[in-house]
Design a protein around this motif. Structure first.
Motif, PDB file in Angstrom:
ATOM      1  N   GLU A   1     -92.651  -6.508 -68.665  1.00 12.10           N
ATOM      2  CA  GLU A   1     -92.723  -7.922 -69.025  1.00 12.10           C
ATOM      3  C   GLU A   1     -91.448  -8.665 -68.654  1.00 12.10           C
ATOM      4  N   GLY A   2     -90.530  -7.987 -67.920  1.00 13.21           N
ATOM      5  CA  GLY A   2     -89.317  -8.653 -67.466  1.00 13.21           C
ATOM      6  C   GLY A   2     -88.158  -8.572 -68.435  1.00 13.21           C
ATOM      7  N   TYR A   3     -88.150  -7.569 -69.314  1.00 15.93           N
ATOM      8  CA  TYR A   3     -87.057  -7.375 -70.260  1.00 15.93           C
ATOM      9  C   TYR A   3     -86.434  -6.002 -70.012  1.00 15.93           C
ATOM     10  N   PRO A   4     -85.612  -5.879 -68.979  1.00 15.74           N
ATOM     11  CA  PRO A   4     -85.066  -4.552 -68.614  1.00 15.74           C
ATOM     12  C   PRO A   4     -83.969  -4.057 -69.551  1.00 15.74           C
TER      13      PRO A   4
ATOM     14  N   ARG B   1     -97.988 -20.518 -64.180  1.00 21.58           N
ATOM     15  CA  ARG B   1     -97.090 -19.369 -64.134  1.00 21.58           C
ATOM     16  C   ARG B   1     -95.704 -19.888 -63.770  1.00 21.58           C
ATOM     17  N   LEU B   2     -94.993 -20.389 -64.780  1.00 26.04           N
ATOM     18  CA  LEU B   2     -93.724 -21.040 -64.513  1.00 26.04           C
ATOM     19  C   LEU B   2     -92.571 -20.044 -64.454  1.00 26.04           C
ATOM     20  N   LYS B   3     -92.627 -19.006 -65.285  1.00 26.80           N
ATOM     21  CA  LYS B   3     -91.577 -17.996 -65.325  1.00 26.80           C
ATOM     22  C   LYS B   3     -92.179 -16.602 -65.291  1.00 26.80           C
ATOM     23  N   PRO B   4     -92.675 -16.175 -64.130  1.00 33.84           N
ATOM     24  CA  PRO B   4     -93.260 -14.822 -64.057  1.00 33.84           C
ATOM     25  C   PRO B   4     -92.195 -13.765 -64.243  1.00 33.84           C
ATOM     26  N   PRO B   5     -92.461 -12.723 -65.033  1.00 35.46           N
ATOM     27  CA  PRO B   5     -91.437 -11.702 -65.310  1.00 35.46           C
ATOM     28  C   PRO B   5     -91.145 -10.835 -64.095  1.00 35.46           C
ATOM     29  N   PHE B   6     -89.901 -10.378 -64.031  1.00 31.70           N
ATOM     30  CA  PHE B   6     -89.495  -9.477 -62.953  1.00 31.70           C
ATOM     31  C   PHE B   6     -89.274  -8.081 -63.513  1.00 31.70           C
ATOM     32  N   SER B   7     -89.880  -7.091 -62.850  1.00 31.38           N
ATOM     33  CA  SER B   7     -89.665  -5.689 -63.193  1.00 31.38           C
ATOM     34  C   SER B   7     -89.586  -4.913 -61.890  1.00 31.38           C
ATOM     35  N   GLU B   8     -88.465  -4.244 -61.689  1.00 33.49           N
ATOM     36  CA  GLU B   8     -88.306  -3.504 -60.429  1.00 33.49           C
ATOM     37  C   GLU B   8     -89.277  -2.320 -60.363  1.00 33.49           C
ATOM     38  N   GLU B   9     -89.559  -1.694 -61.497  1.00 29.89           N
ATOM     39  CA  GLU B   9     -90.524  -0.595 -61.504  1.00 29.89           C
ATOM     40  C   GLU B   9     -91.892  -1.098 -61.082  1.00 29.89           C
ATOM     41  N   LEU B  10     -92.246  -2.265 -61.584  1.00 31.86           N
ATOM     42  CA  LEU B  10     -93.534  -2.865 -61.217  1.00 31.86           C
ATOM     43  C   LEU B  10     -93.539  -3.240 -59.739  1.00 31.86           C
ATOM     44  N   LEU B  11     -92.434  -3.736 -59.249  1.00 30.86           N
ATOM     45  CA  LEU B  11     -92.334  -4.111 -57.838  1.00 30.86           C
ATOM     46  C   LEU B  11     -92.488  -2.885 -56.939  1.00 30.86           C
ATOM     47  N   LYS B  12     -91.896  -1.765 -57.341  1.00 30.34           N
ATOM     48  CA  LYS B  12     -92.057  -0.535 -56.561  1.00 30.34           C
ATOM     49  C   LYS B  12     -93.522  -0.114 -56.481  1.00 30.34           C
ATOM     50  N   GLU B  13     -94.227  -0.258 -57.589  1.00 28.47           N
ATOM     51  CA  GLU B  13     -95.657   0.059 -57.591  1.00 28.47           C
ATOM     52  C   GLU B  13     -96.416  -0.898 -56.668  1.00 28.47           C
TER      53      GLU B  13
ATOM     54  N   LYS C   1     -91.575 -11.408 -77.909  1.00 28.53           N
ATOM     55  CA  LYS C   1     -92.260 -11.610 -76.630  1.00 28.53           C
ATOM     56  C   LYS C   1     -93.640 -10.947 -76.631  1.00 28.53           C
ATOM     57  N   ILE C   2     -93.716  -9.710 -77.141  1.00 27.18           N
ATOM     58  CA  ILE C   2     -94.984  -8.986 -77.174  1.00 27.18           C
ATOM     59  C   ILE C   2     -95.416  -8.839 -78.630  1.00 27.18           C
ATOM     60  N   LYS C   3     -96.553  -9.416 -78.970  1.00 25.53           N
ATOM     61  CA  LYS C   3     -97.059  -9.329 -80.330  1.00 25.53           C
ATOM     62  C   LYS C   3     -97.391  -7.878 -80.674  1.00 25.53           C
ATOM     63  N   SER C   4     -97.416  -7.594 -81.969  1.00 21.97           N
ATOM     64  CA  SER C   4     -97.622  -6.209 -82.414  1.00 21.97           C
ATOM     65  C   SER C   4     -98.955  -5.638 -81.950  1.00 21.97           C
ATOM     66  N   ASP C   5    -100.023  -6.457 -81.995  1.00 22.90           N
ATOM     67  CA  ASP C   5    -101.326  -5.934 -81.573  1.00 22.90           C
ATOM     68  C   ASP C   5    -101.350  -5.677 -80.064  1.00 22.90           C
ATOM     69  N   GLU C   6    -100.638  -6.515 -79.284  1.00 19.29           N
ATOM     70  CA  GLU C   6    -100.547  -6.280 -77.838  1.00 19.29           C
ATOM     71  C   GLU C   6     -99.726  -5.029 -77.552  1.00 19.29           C
ATOM     72  N   LEU C   7     -98.646  -4.869 -78.293  1.00 22.37           N
ATOM     73  CA  LEU C   7     -97.792  -3.701 -78.106  1.00 22.37           C
ATOM     74  C   LEU C   7     -98.546  -2.423 -78.441  1.00 22.37           C
ATOM     75  N   GLU C   8     -99.358  -2.493 -79.456  1.00 23.72           N
ATOM     76  CA  GLU C   8    -100.192  -1.352 -79.841  1.00 23.72           C
ATOM     77  C   GLU C   8    -101.099  -0.921 -78.696  1.00 23.72           C
ATOM     78  N   LYS C   9    -101.702  -1.903 -78.016  1.00 25.63           N
ATOM     79  CA  LYS C   9    -102.592  -1.586 -76.895  1.00 25.63           C
ATOM     80  C   LYS C   9    -101.807  -1.031 -75.709  1.00 25.63           C
ATOM     81  N   LYS C  10    -100.628  -1.620 -75.458  1.00 28.96           N
ATOM     82  CA  LYS C  10     -99.849  -1.205 -74.289  1.00 28.96           C
ATOM     83  C   LYS C  10     -99.344   0.227 -74.412  1.00 28.96           C
ATOM     84  N   ILE C  11     -98.972   0.630 -75.637  1.00 32.94           N
ATOM     85  CA  ILE C  11     -98.443   1.991 -75.795  1.00 32.94           C
ATOM     86  C   ILE C  11     -99.561   2.979 -76.117  1.00 32.94           C
ATOM     87  N   GLY C  12    -100.766   2.470 -76.392  1.00 34.56           N
ATOM     88  CA  GLY C  12    -101.917   3.345 -76.562  1.00 34.56           C
ATOM     89  C   GLY C  12    -101.929   4.121 -77.853  1.00 34.56           C
ATOM     90  N   ILE C  13    -101.596   3.459 -78.981  1.00 32.10           N
ATOM     91  CA  ILE C  13    -101.607   4.163 -80.266  1.00 32.10           C
ATOM     92  C   ILE C  13    -102.011   3.189 -81.361  1.00 32.10           C
TER      93      ILE C  13
END
Length: 774
Positions: A171-174, A234-246, A102-114
């Motif tokens: 990204e909706g993968y709890p 946007r046919l299948k937007p991901p659900f994240s409860e943490e994101l919803l709280k924010e 779901k998340i490519k390695s280069d995207e994951l690298e940016k998201k985790i900041g390393i």
């Protein structure tokens, strides 16, 4: 007393008589033994010194590569055996992800900041960046020997794992599962994160109730959780409860910032398989008014000066956080203009819950004015320091003025030699503030091959050897050869910047140019000498001479009589004068400021000149960011007036006339077709007068690189003042895109004309320009 001294001497004598017979290294898993031995100073055969051993322990700790270091000694007579037991940390040269789809390695690298690929350490760069110290020297020594990677503790590995989980949850993968393994090697290791993504969860719908003051779309724009949308793909937007709280917190904060200080926002979700229906309930409560804004501590400015008309723009008089922030920003801006860079503003809000009013008190701590200490120039590997320093509007000892700092940056950037320019404080001593001017140079000396295009010259190729910032002096030297189906342009030029150490540019150029139009070809061979001087911060005057041989050839027999009479060769001798005022913030794509230019040229009968005319051209361009709704919209307005008249019973040469219509005047028309046309051939014949008005709005679609545009042009090319009537004006409107590169902007417009004309009856036209525009 003598006995004590004697005893000490005997003790030290015995101590130094002991020899280090052996040194063992134990426990190292990742750092090679030879690296550790290279760091410790105690060696076999040396006299045993416990102070030297303690220093070795400190030295190993300082490298940051060891979690624990212990030294055990074993004595056999006068022989000492030392064992260094270490617990070293893994040196990671690569971080690898497995199982992530779901998340490519280069995207994951940016998201985790390393960074996941470290590679070889540039030790020389490390030593340049840091001041020398024992700790740094020891770390550099380890890096030099290992040459790979970074050290990661167990806690840091766990942190990376948790960030991966958080990234997937957003990204909706709890139910994601993450584990990691270390593939150890001496010298460097690989850290592998194994990811089992699990099943995704999606948003089925988002319903918002209770919102009376703001429409649903406005609130959805605040949220990262989005409902499905065909238009937004946007046919299948991901659900994240943490994101919803924010998101819920963000909506609540938005209401409070708009004066609904008692607003409450809640939510509930309903799950259907792997889809969630989201219900958001808004309780707006009363809206508070802004009773007053009071300033305290201001001695250099009155409250009226610092608040300005910002309160008058506050519609309805409600409390709005944005209004208060704008006032605070205005306070800081005003003080930084007079050198008070350390000004601070404390904010206190006094709420009256009964009257539903808020009184805001802003306490200003003015501090002291700052003066410029030293100015350091960094990053100019080619440019000499004085080229940059002479563009600075502040010098050592001056009172620091924020406006002058911004102007200095603009002037340096507009030299065209740098990709980026920054001027930042580097250190403070008393009321002296040192400044660091850092530039990132672009390639100014280059052999380039490329393409250019516009409506007149069509597609053309060029070969150019250009040296901007010649020898690091700021001068410009170039030789270029351009050929295309419709153009030839060969030129040799040199510009001496700051001639005689004054703000004077001296330019000379020789050229051979040819442009092929529909029914004729015009060629110019000549020499231009121009001198210009900056007379104040934004104003510049110029003057010069031009010697040209002009030749008209390949004239079609069906061409207009005005074109036919130009056949042959003539000599042009012109004096050129100009005045300009330039306050633009960026010469490539301005976002604020203006450019005003007045140009005058006169053709005179000297040294064989055969032309006789006076020509004047006035133009003004204004650029500003949206002043009404505070969006990122950039507005641009342009007006042009031009007049050319012959004298001594001569005619105006065809190529000195104004050809209105085309890429740079009125879009939607072919070149010259918004002016006079030959009644028989419908060819454009140019005008003695022109008026052009243009308005354009550009909105950033991607960062500051890609812009969308809306525009409208109107105007006319005409010979007599009586022809300038409203019903005769031509107009063009349309949409376009702007792609801004460090080398040249690219413009693509689709323009519609308001009136069709003979010879140009199409409804619309595509305009493509590679190079400067507007």
């Amino acid at each position: 007393m003598r006995r004590i001294v004697l005893l000490l001497l005997v003790s030290f004598g015995w101590l130094f008589a002991q020899r280090v017979e052996g040194v063992k290294i134990e426990g190292a898993l990742y750092v090679p033994e030879d690296v550790i031995r290279g760091l410790i100073k105690v060696k076999e055969g040396m006299s045993y010194d416990p102070f030297a051993v303690r220093e070795d322990i400190r030295r190993l700790y300082r490298t940051g590569f060891f979690e624990s270091v212990e030294v055990y000694e074993e004595k056999l007579g006068d022989k000492v055996f030392l064992t260094y037991k270490v617990k070293d940390l893994p040196v990671i040269y690569k971080i690898e992800f497995r199982g992530n789809k779901k998340i490519k390695s280069d995207e994951l690298e940016k998201k985790i900041g390393i960074e996941t690929e470290v590679g070889k350490i540039d030790v020389e760069e490390l030593t340049r960046q840091f001041t020398s110290s024992p700790a740094i020297e020891e770390k550099v020594e380890v890096q030099r020997r290992l040459k790979l990677g970074r050290v990661l503790s167990q806690e840091e590995m766990e942190t990376i794992k948790n960030r991966i989980i958080q990234a997937y949850e957003r990204e909706g993968y709890p139910n994601v599962q993450v584990s990691y393994e270390l593939v150890p090697k001496k010298g460097a290791s690989k850290l592998v994160y194994n990811i089992i993504e699990g099943e995704p969860e999606y948003v089925a719908s988002v319903e918002i109730k209770g919102n009376k003051s703001f429409r649903k779309g406005r609130l959805l724009n605040l949220m990262e959780t989005k409902p499905p949308s065909l238009l937004a793909f946007r046919l299948k937007p991901p659900f994240s409860e943490e994101l919803l709280k924010e998101d819920i917190k963000r909506i609540e904060e938005f209401y409070r910032s708009e004066g609904f200080l008692e607003a409450k926002v809640s939510y509930r979700v309903e799950k259907e398989k792997n889809r969630y229906r989201i219900f958001i309930e808004v309780q707006e409560g009363p809206r508070y008014k802004l009773k007053a804004v009071k300033l305290e501590g201001n001695t250099y400015f009155s409250s009226r000066e610092l608040i300005g008309n910002l309160l008058k723009k506050n519609k309805g008089g409600f409390y709005r956080d944005e209004v208060i922030k704008n006032i605070i920003k205005n306070i800081r801006d005003q003080y930084t203009q007079i050198g008070f860079l350390g000004v601070s503003v404390d904010r206190e809000e006094r709420r009256d819950n009964q009257k539903k009013e808020v009184e805001v008190v802003l306490r200003i701590s003015e501090g002291e004015p700052f003066y410029v200490g030293r100015i350091e120039v960094r990053g100019n590997y080619e440019t000499r320091d004085y080229v940059i320093r002479r563009e600075m509007r502040v010098q050592e000892g001056d009172l620091i003025n924020q406006r002058e700092l911004e102007r200095s940056r603009t002037r340096i950037f507009n030299l065209g030699y740098y990709e980026d320019v920054s001027i930042e404080p580097s250190s403070v001593e008393g009321n002296k503030l040192d400044l660091e001017t850092r530039v990132r140079e672009r390639f100014t000396g280059q052999f380039s091959v490329g393409l250019g295009y516009n409506q007149v010259t069509k597609l053309s190729g060029f070969i150019s050897l250009r040296k901007g910032n010649f020898l690091g002096t700021g001068d410009i030297a170039s030789i270029s050869v351009s050929y295309g189906s419709k153009i030839k342009d060969n030129a040799l030029s040199y510009t001496k910047k700051w001639f005689l150490n004054l703000p004077i540019d001296l330019s000379g150029s020789v050229y051979d140019r040819r442009i092929e139009y529909t029914t004729y070809t015009v060629g110019r061979t000549g020499l231009d000498l121009i001198i210009s001087r900056e007379i104040s911060e934004f104003w510049r005057i110029s003057g010069g001479i031009s010697f040209q041989r002009v030749k008209y050839s390949n004239i079609s027999p069906n061409a207009s009589p005005i074109i036919l009479q130009e056949a042959g060769e003539r000599q042009s001798r012109k004096f050129i004068f100009g005045v300009s005022r330039d306050t633009r913030d960026n010469y490539l794509f301005p976002t604020k400021g203006s450019l005003t230019e007045i140009g005058y040229s006169v053709a005179v009968p000297v040294l064989g000149g055969t032309e006789r005319f006076n020509k004047i051209n006035l133009s003004h361009q204004t650029f500003l960011k949206d002043p009404f709704f505070d969006t990122d919209l950039i507005l641009a307005f342009k007006g042009v007036l031009g007049v050319v008249e012959p004298y001594s019973r001569k005619t105006v040469p065809l190529d000195e006339r104004f050809f209105v219509g085309g890429d740079f005047t009125i879009r939607g028309y072919k070149y010259g077709y918004a002016g006079p046309l030959d009644p028989n051939t419908s060819d454009p014949i140019g005008a003695k007068r022109q008026i052009i008005l243009s308005a354009e709005a550009n909105y950033p679609l991607y960062k500051n690189i890609l812009y969308g545009a809306l525009f409208y042009d109107t105007g006319l090319g005409f010979d007599k003042t009586s022809e300038l009537k409203l019903q005769n004006l031509k107009g063009g409107y349309g949409v376009g895109v702007r792609f801004i590169t460090p080398f040249a902007p690219i413009k693509l417009d689709w323009a519609f004309k308001t009136k069709k004309v003979p010879g140009d009856t199409s409804r619309s036209r595509i305009h493509f320009v590679l190079g400067f525009f507007f």
